[in-house]
Write an enzyme that holds these catalytic residues in place. Structure first.
Site, PDB file in Angstrom:
ATOM      1  N   LYS A 234       0.740  -1.107   0.029  1.00  0.00           N
ATOM      2  CA  LYS A 234      -0.073  -0.029   0.067  1.00  0.00           C
ATOM      3  C   LYS A 234       0.896   1.343   0.058  1.00  0.00           C
ATOM      4  O   LYS A 234       2.031   1.284   0.085  1.00  0.00           O
ATOM      5  CB  LYS A 234      -0.883   0.004   1.196  1.00  0.00           C
ATOM      6  CG  LYS A 234      -0.229   0.241   2.388  1.00  0.00           C
ATOM      7  CD  LYS A 234      -0.980   0.341   3.881  1.00  0.00           C
ATOM      8  CE  LYS A 234      -0.242   0.396   5.039  1.00  0.00           C
ATOM      9  NZ  LYS A 234      -1.143   0.727   6.180  1.00  0.00           N
TER      10      LYS A 234
ATOM     11  N   MET B 281      16.975   5.523  -0.247  1.00  0.00           N
ATOM     12  CA  MET B 281      17.606   6.477   0.084  1.00  0.00           C
ATOM     13  C   MET B 281      17.054   7.775   0.117  1.00  0.00           C
ATOM     14  O   MET B 281      16.054   7.706  -0.841  1.00  0.00           O
ATOM     15  CB  MET B 281      18.810   6.752  -0.747  1.00  0.00           C
ATOM     16  CG  MET B 281      19.513   5.616  -1.461  1.00  0.00           C
ATOM     17  SD  MET B 281      20.060   4.698  -0.702  1.00  0.00           S
ATOM     18  CE  MET B 281      19.355   3.446  -1.366  1.00  0.00           C
TER      19      MET B 281
HETATM   20  C1  PLP Z   1      -4.234  -4.334   7.473  1.00  0.00           C
HETATM   21  C2  PLP Z   1      -2.798  -4.252   7.496  1.00  0.00           C
HETATM   22  N1  PLP Z   1      -1.963  -5.392   7.600  1.00  0.00           N
HETATM   23  C3  PLP Z   1      -0.471  -5.057   7.607  1.00  0.00           C
HETATM   24  C4  PLP Z   1      -0.219  -3.846   7.490  1.00  0.00           C
HETATM   25  C5  PLP Z   1       1.356  -3.677   7.486  1.00  0.00           C
HETATM   26  O1  PLP Z   1       1.667  -3.133   8.607  1.00  0.00           O
HETATM   27  P1  PLP Z   1       3.347  -3.057   9.149  1.00  0.00           P
HETATM   28  O2  PLP Z   1       3.918  -2.172   8.206  1.00  0.00           O
HETATM   29  O3  PLP Z   1       3.539  -2.277  10.510  1.00  0.00           O
HETATM   30  O4  PLP Z   1       3.936  -4.370   9.044  1.00  0.00           O
HETATM   31  C6  PLP Z   1      -1.112  -2.736   7.566  1.00  0.00           C
HETATM   32  C7  PLP Z   1      -0.150  -1.317   7.707  1.00  0.00           C
HETATM   33  O5  PLP Z   1      -0.788  -0.639   8.265  1.00  0.00           O
HETATM   34  C8  PLP Z   1      -2.341  -2.774   7.696  1.00  0.00           C
HETATM   35  O6  PLP Z   1      -3.289  -1.910   7.766  1.00  0.00           O
END
Ligand code: PLP
Length: 313
Positions: free
Chosen positions: A35, A245
């Site tokens: 994402k 970076m």
């Molecule tokens: C539903 C969900 N899963 C997984 C993640 C990944 O989290 P992280 O970057 O802390 O591993 C996120 C990120 O906020 C999330 O919203």
């Protein structure tokens, strides 16, 4: 003209990180979370590197992000979990994108889109086990799982997953972690009682993937760790490697610099350069914010992939 600034993205590091996370996940599969434009690194090249390293799933927040992956030819199972009311879902259903459900109206909208598309939608029901950031609340869970079971029986959808998200997995030992795990087990039991048989149950973000095997279930969903940054700064020996970076003035004291000499703002740290974590600590924030804030006008250059990758944008 060479660009005055560029973000060098090491896809080899991304691959290594996914391999490290697969190792940590043991029998669970890994969903690479891409994402927010791959946490600022560029979604499509990063997704390709993650899949090449064995990520069995990809995760996005928005349906549009998941569709961009499909348009780039990436067919890996992909879950999109933020679906505002009225989101057009026909293309997502037709493209076999798994859709997150956090509300009863969300379930109904997906079922309606599936009916219109003439094929079952793939859904993951999200239980709010304590984070209160999306997810079906405990009071509504029974209603939603029963409605999902009816829609599944009617051929409108297939519940491929049940999931939840931690609030404070980055604080190992925090009492909310055990409480959320218990709540997730309760939610799974109710889903099973309603007749649902999800293929994947998943809860672990990066922090839980690295520190909490009890939360691995069938699938883990690391985001920031895939980019080589640890959500728990004190955690040593993870084997993760940072993958990253316009004009500003730096006081270099008595050191000498010539015009045109490169300046590395942050990187893996092995050349003595600061890391994203160093910047985060100096700015009293988290490394997520540092990597995601490298603006779009800074071209990305990818190394460590299958040959050199141009910036796809
Ligand atoms: C539903 C969900 N899963 C997984 C993640 C990944 O989290 P992280 O970057 O802390 O591993 C996120 C990120 O906020 C999330 O919203």
């Amino acid at each position: 003209m060479p660009p005055t600034a560029e973000a060098l993205v090491d896809l080899g590091a991304v691959r290594t990180n996914i391999e490290v996370l697969r190792d940590r996940a043991r029998n669970a599969d890994v969903m690479g979370v891409v994402k927010a434009d791959g946490y600022g690194h560029g979604m499509v090249p990063v997704a390709r590197a993650m899949v090449a390293a064995g990520a069995a799933w990809l995760g996005t927040a928005l349906v549009e992000e998941a569709l961009q992956l499909r348009r780039a030819g990436i067919r890996t199972p992909t879950l999109a979990w933020i679906i505002p009311p009225g989101t057009p879902l026909g293309e997502a259903v037709a493209s076999d994108i798994d859709l997150g459900v956090s509300t009863r109206w969300g379930l109904d909208e997906i079922a309606a889109a599936a009916r219109a598309a003439g094929r079952p939608a793939r859904v993951h029901l999200k239980a709010d086990t304590g984070l209160s950031r999306g997810g079906v609340t405990p009071g509504e869970w029974s209603d939603v799982v029963e409605a999902a079971a009816r829609a599944e029986a009617a051929g409108l959808l297939r519940v491929t997953g049940v999931f939840s998200h931690f609030a404070r997995a980055d604080e190992p030992g925090h009492p909310s972690i055990a409480a959320q795990l218990t709540a997730f087990h309760d939610a799974l039991a109710l889903a099973e009682k309603a007749g649902l048989r999800p293929e994947v149950r998943h809860m672990a973000n990066s922090a839980a993937t690295l520190t909490l095997p009890d939360a691995h279930f069938d699938l883990v969903r690391p985001g920031i760790a895939g980019y080589g940054l640890t959500p728990i700064p004190d955690l040593a020996g993870t084997g993760l490697r940072p993958a990253c970076m316009d004009q500003f003035v730096v006081d270099i004291g008595d050191d000498e610099a010539r015009a045109g000499e490169p300046a590395v703002l942050f990187g893996a740290g092995d050349g003595g350069e600061p890391t994203a974590q160093d910047w985060a600590e100096a700015l009293d924030t988290i490394s997520y914010e540092i990597v995601c804030r490298v603006g779009q006008r800074v071209p990305r250059r990818y190394v460590g992939g299958d040959g050199e990758w141009p910036d796809p944008r």
